[in-house]
Design a protein around this motif. Structure first.
Motif, PDB file in Angstrom:
ATOM      1  N   THR A  79       0.779  -1.131  -0.014  1.00 28.55           N
ATOM      2  CA  THR A  79      -0.075   0.000   0.153  1.00 28.55           C
ATOM      3  C   THR A  79       0.746   1.263   0.151  1.00 28.55           C
ATOM      4  O   THR A  79       0.747   2.149  -0.603  1.00 28.55           O
ATOM      5  N   LYS A  85      -1.775   5.306  -6.933  1.00 23.69           N
ATOM      6  CA  LYS A  85      -1.864   4.368  -8.050  1.00 23.69           C
ATOM      7  C   LYS A  85      -2.232   5.178  -9.375  1.00 23.69           C
ATOM      8  O   LYS A  85      -2.746   4.903 -10.243  1.00 23.69           O
ATOM      9  N   GLY A 111      -8.727  -0.502  -4.035  1.00 20.28           N
ATOM     10  CA  GLY A 111      -8.915   0.134  -2.846  1.00 20.28           C
ATOM     11  C   GLY A 111     -10.096  -0.708  -2.006  1.00 20.28           C
ATOM     12  O   GLY A 111     -10.414  -0.094  -0.852  1.00 20.28           O
ATOM     13  N   MET A 146      -5.603  -3.557   0.087  1.00 22.79           N
ATOM     14  CA  MET A 146      -7.010  -3.096  -0.080  1.00 22.79           C
ATOM     15  C   MET A 146      -6.995  -3.273  -1.593  1.00 22.79           C
ATOM     16  O   MET A 146      -7.171  -2.315  -2.518  1.00 22.79           O
ATOM     17  N   THR A 194     -10.522   8.311  -7.747  1.00 18.74           N
ATOM     18  CA  THR A 194      -9.754   7.965  -6.609  1.00 18.74           C
ATOM     19  C   THR A 194      -9.773   6.380  -6.494  1.00 18.74           C
ATOM     20  O   THR A 194     -10.885   5.722  -6.872  1.00 18.74           O
ATOM     21  N   LEU A 195      -8.740   6.007  -6.211  1.00 22.21           N
ATOM     22  CA  LEU A 195      -8.614   4.200  -5.573  1.00 22.21           C
ATOM     23  C   LEU A 195      -8.420   4.172  -4.091  1.00 22.21           C
ATOM     24  O   LEU A 195      -7.537   4.854  -3.846  1.00 22.21           O
TER      25      LEU A 195
END
Length: 195
Positions: A79, A85, A111, A146, A194-195
């Motif tokens: 992470t 990412k 995520g 995640m 977003t991730l």
């Protein structure tokens, strides 16, 4: 360089793990669980990541806490190393055969933690290693990295071959997912932004 180092110290384990996602496949492994060392070496080699793991665990009980906590620590380091990412492919997949065994691994840097583990090992142990610990390793990784991870063993009559194809395919899928996509121009690979 996308790299990270995580130390995890509990009453059950003491783990130091370093990962470099832009590595060359080098592994330095001392987990205290020889079969896990062999499998992590496959991840590093086929994922083209550099991986260093040293662990001390309560192996006098069994290998469960050590294997699970290494998965957790790997997920935490991943992470950190993967960052936002942005510009990455996000998805990765791989089919890997080894003689009669064939496994498929698909990963999404979503995520969101989620795992499907469809593996029926032909025996319960590989040497001294309990095959139940393979899913525990991946569950620890998934929950802390995640990611969404699907693991399917499609055939196999040898438990060692089944396990090895899973870890090799995981390495290859991971490699694909974290590759920079030259067409993405640094964008987050999601319509959400977003991730």
């Amino acid at each position: 360089m996308r790299h990270a180092q995580v130390n995890r110290n509990t009453l059950e384990t003491r783990i130091n793990l370093k990962v470099n996602l832009d590595g060359s496949g080098k592994a330095v492994l001392a987990t205290g669980v020889p079969f896990l060392d062999h499998m992590l070496d496959q991840v590093a080699r086929h994922g083209m990541i550099d991986l260093e793991v040293s662990a001390e665990g309560d192996l006098h009980i069994d290998a469960h806490h050590t294997v699970e906590d290494i998965g957790i620590t790997f997920g935490q380091a991943f992470t950190q190393a993967v960052g936002t990412k942005s510009g990455l492919r996000r998805y990765g997949h791989s089919y890997v055969p080894l003689d009669e065994a064939l496994s498929r691994v698909v990963i999404d840097l979503s995520g969101r933690p989620g795992m499907e583990f469809n593996v029926e090992f032909v025996r319960a142990r590989i040497g001294e290693f309990d095959v139940d610990l393979i899913s525990e390793f991946f569950r620890g990784f998934v929950n802390h990295a995640m990611v969404t991870l699907h693991i399917d063993n499609l055939s196999g009559a040898n438990a060692h071959h089944q396990a090895e194809t899973i870890f090799k395919a995981f390495g290859r899928a991971l490699r694909m997912a974290v590759e920079v996509d030259p067409r993405a121009a640094g964008a987050i690979p999601s319509t959400k932004g977003t991730l």
